[in-house]
Design a protein around this motif. Structure first.
Motif, short mmCIF file in Angstrom:
data_model
loop_
_atom_site.label_atom_id
_atom_site.label_comp_id
_atom_site.label_asym_id
_atom_site.label_seq_id
_atom_site.Cartn_x
_atom_site.Cartn_y
_atom_site.Cartn_z
N GLU A 282 0.83 -1.20 0.00
CA GLU A 282 0.00 0.00 0.00
C GLU A 282 0.87 1.25 0.00
OE1 GLU A 282 -2.59 -0.42 3.31
OE2 GLU A 282 -3.80 -2.00 2.39
N PRO A 283 0.27 2.43 -0.24
CA PRO A 283 1.07 3.68 -0.26
C PRO A 283 1.77 3.94 1.06
CG PRO A 283 -1.10 4.04 -1.23
CD PRO A 283 -1.13 2.66 -0.63
N ALA A 284 2.85 4.73 0.99
CA ALA A 284 3.68 4.96 2.17
C ALA A 284 2.96 5.74 3.26
CB ALA A 284 4.96 5.70 1.76
N ASP A 285 1.94 6.50 2.91
CA ASP A 285 1.25 7.30 3.93
C ASP A 285 0.04 6.57 4.51
OD1 ASP A 285 -0.30 7.32 1.69
OD2 ASP A 285 -0.78 9.45 1.77
N ASN A 286 -0.11 5.30 4.22
CA ASN A 286 -1.30 4.57 4.64
C ASN A 286 -1.33 4.30 6.14
OD1 ASN A 286 -3.72 3.33 3.36
ND2 ASN A 286 -2.96 1.49 4.40
N TYR A 287 -0.16 4.30 6.80
CA TYR A 287 -0.11 3.98 8.22
C TYR A 287 0.24 5.19 9.08
CZ TYR A 287 -0.15 -0.70 6.30
OH TYR A 287 -0.49 -1.82 5.61
N ASP A 288 0.00 6.37 8.54
CA ASP A 288 0.28 7.59 9.29
C ASP A 288 -0.58 7.68 10.54
OD1 ASP A 288 1.25 10.08 9.99
OD2 ASP A 288 -0.19 11.15 8.74
N ASP A 289 -1.84 7.24 10.44
CA ASP A 289 -2.73 7.35 11.60
C ASP A 289 -2.39 6.35 12.69
OD1 ASP A 289 -3.40 5.26 9.99
OD2 ASP A 289 -5.57 5.44 10.28
N TYR A 290 -1.68 5.26 12.36
CA TYR A 290 -1.35 4.25 13.36
C TYR A 290 0.07 4.41 13.89
CZ TYR A 290 -0.72 -0.36 15.50
OH TYR A 290 -0.46 -1.37 16.38
N LEU A 291 1.02 4.60 12.99
CA LEU A 291 2.41 4.74 13.40
C LEU A 291 2.85 6.18 13.57
CD1 LEU A 291 3.98 2.05 11.03
CD2 LEU A 291 3.55 1.83 13.48
N CYS A 292 1.96 7.13 13.20
CA CYS A 292 2.29 8.57 13.32
C CYS A 292 3.58 8.89 12.57
CB CYS A 292 2.39 8.99 14.79
SG CYS A 292 0.90 8.67 15.73
N MET A 293 3.70 8.36 11.38
CA MET A 293 4.92 8.52 10.59
C MET A 293 4.54 9.10 9.23
SD MET A 293 7.79 5.59 9.73
CE MET A 293 8.00 5.25 11.47
N ALA A 294 5.22 10.15 8.83
CA ALA A 294 4.91 10.83 7.57
C ALA A 294 5.28 9.95 6.39
CB ALA A 294 5.65 12.16 7.49
N GLU A 295 4.73 10.29 5.22
CA GLU A 295 4.96 9.50 4.02
C GLU A 295 6.45 9.45 3.66
OE1 GLU A 295 3.62 9.49 -0.72
OE2 GLU A 295 3.02 11.12 0.63
N ARG A 296 7.10 10.60 3.73
CA ARG A 296 8.52 10.64 3.37
C ARG A 296 9.35 9.77 4.31
NH1 ARG A 296 12.38 16.09 3.48
NH2 ARG A 296 14.34 14.99 3.11
N THR A 297 9.04 9.82 5.59
CA THR A 297 9.79 9.01 6.56
C THR A 297 9.56 7.52 6.32
OG1 THR A 297 9.48 10.80 8.17
CG2 THR A 297 10.25 8.69 9.01
N SER A 298 8.33 7.14 5.96
CA SER A 298 8.04 5.74 5.68
C SER A 298 8.83 5.25 4.47
CB SER A 298 6.55 5.55 5.46
OG SER A 298 5.82 5.83 6.63
N ARG A 299 8.85 6.06 3.40
CA ARG A 299 9.61 5.67 2.20
C ARG A 299 11.10 5.57 2.52
NH1 ARG A 299 6.62 9.58 -0.73
NH2 ARG A 299 8.52 10.84 -0.76
N GLU A 300 11.59 6.55 3.27
CA GLU A 300 13.01 6.54 3.63
C GLU A 300 13.33 5.34 4.51
OE1 GLU A 300 14.66 9.38 6.65
OE2 GLU A 300 15.60 10.26 4.86
N GLY A 301 12.45 5.02 5.45
CA GLY A 301 12.68 3.87 6.33
C GLY A 301 12.69 2.57 5.56
#
Length: 333
Positions: free
Chosen positions: A70-89
């Motif tokens: 799924e898209p990188a920003d899909n778990y922002d509401d659960y992990l509180c992590m921005a889209e850019r940080t998810s892609r970078e991680g």
């Protein structure tokens, strides 16, 4: 942390395995190894005095992206992590897994591995000298650059795809993987080459022995097909249209999924050769006669004929009786 890693977690091991695709023990081992080797995954404090994301948060985000596609920003509401940080991680996580585990979990078979694979495949498929099965699958490349679409599109696929070629054994362990455009010549094209090490099916069946051999060969060929099914079912990023634009990053994602796939097989105790025993170093020797023999079409046909004769003498009741099944892999390890 309250859901999975606390003293009395909300979800147990069964839910953890379903959502993380692996046991909690294996996941925590991966997190600990990555945290010890890569500063990016360690706890820190920025210039404003705010704590960074924990190693478990970053690895959880990467696993979620790999397992769902799924898209990188899909778990922002659960992990509180921005889209850019998810892609970078995800990129750092793939680099870390490849750096730490590729040498063992995506290795070429050693002499120790080959001996165990020969014994397991002969007992399971009744084919002496069988190392593994080779096949390919396609992954839809959603964000393929326009200038490369012609290279990655062919007649039977109307959209750009990346071909993944893999060698897998009966325990579904992936011993080698390669990705590239469909019809790429960077690797061995088995559909064209006649090599003595690749035992191809009979194009025209005449003798009953050939029919029996083909059925045995089809049963053995399902090893790699099942490996692809498990790989894509576990890591949905390979099943859904992949969003990454960079080819090199896609290759790292493919390697990471294959490595994690093999780590799970070993952690579950299903690997035919779970221990990596390296071969002693030997001087490189080149014998031109070996290459000529590999390319010799007569050798290829002779090997196939000998295997056909061998299979014809073996009693394989499960080929004729659908209710009969071959022995389970646990009895062969």
């Amino acid at each position: 942390m309250r859901d999975y890693f606390g003293e009395n977690p909300k979800f147990g091991e069964r839910f953890f395995r379903y959502r993380y695709r692996m046991s909690q023990r294996l996941f925590l081992k991966i997190v600990a190894d990555i945290e010890a080797s890569f500063p990016y995954f360690r706890d820190g404090v920025d210039a404003r005095g705010r704590r960074s994301f924990s190693p478990i948060q970053k690895c959880t985000s990467a696993i979620k992206l790999l397992s769902t596609g799924e898209p990188a920003d899909n778990y922002d509401d659960y992990l509180c992590m921005a889209e850019r940080t998810s892609r970078e991680g995800l990129e750092y996580f793939c680099d870390a897994v490849i750096y730490l585990y590729k040498r063992e979990y995506l290795r070429k078979p050693t002499s120790h591995d080959v001996a165990l694979l020969y014994n397991a495949h002969e007992a399971r498929h009744h084919l002496p000298g069988m190392l593994s099965s080779l096949d390919c699958t396609h992954v839809v490349w959603r964000n393929c650059p326009r200038g490369m679409k012609g290279q990655y599109t062919r007649g039977d696929h109307k959209v750009p795809t990346i071909m993944i070629e893999a060698v897998a054994s009966q325990d579904l362990w992936i011993w080698h993987s390669f990705f590239g455009p469909p019809g790429s010549n960077n690797d061995i094209n088995v559909s064209v080459a006649v090599w003595s090490t690749f035992v191809k099916a009979y194009p025209h069946l005449v003798d009953p022995k050939e029919v029996k051999f083909k059925r045995v060969q089809e049963a053995a060929r399902k090893d790699v097909e099942q490996a692809f099914g498990v790989l894509k079912g576990k890591w949905k990023i390979l099943e859904r249209p992949i969003r990454i634009m960079d080819k090199e990053k896609i290759g790292k994602v493919v390697d990471t999924c294959c490595i994690l796939h093999n780590m799970i097989i070993k952690d579950d105790g299903r690997a035919i050769s779970p221990v990596h025993i390296m071969d002693p170093p030997v001087p490189v020797a080149y014998d031109p006669r070996v290459l000529r023999e590999l390319h010799d079409e007569n050798v290829h046909h002779r090997v196939r004929y000998d295997l056909t004769e061998h299979v014809s003498t073996v009693d394989l009741a499960y080929l004729d009786d659908p209710a009969a099944q071959p022995p389970p892999i646990e009895d062969l390890i």
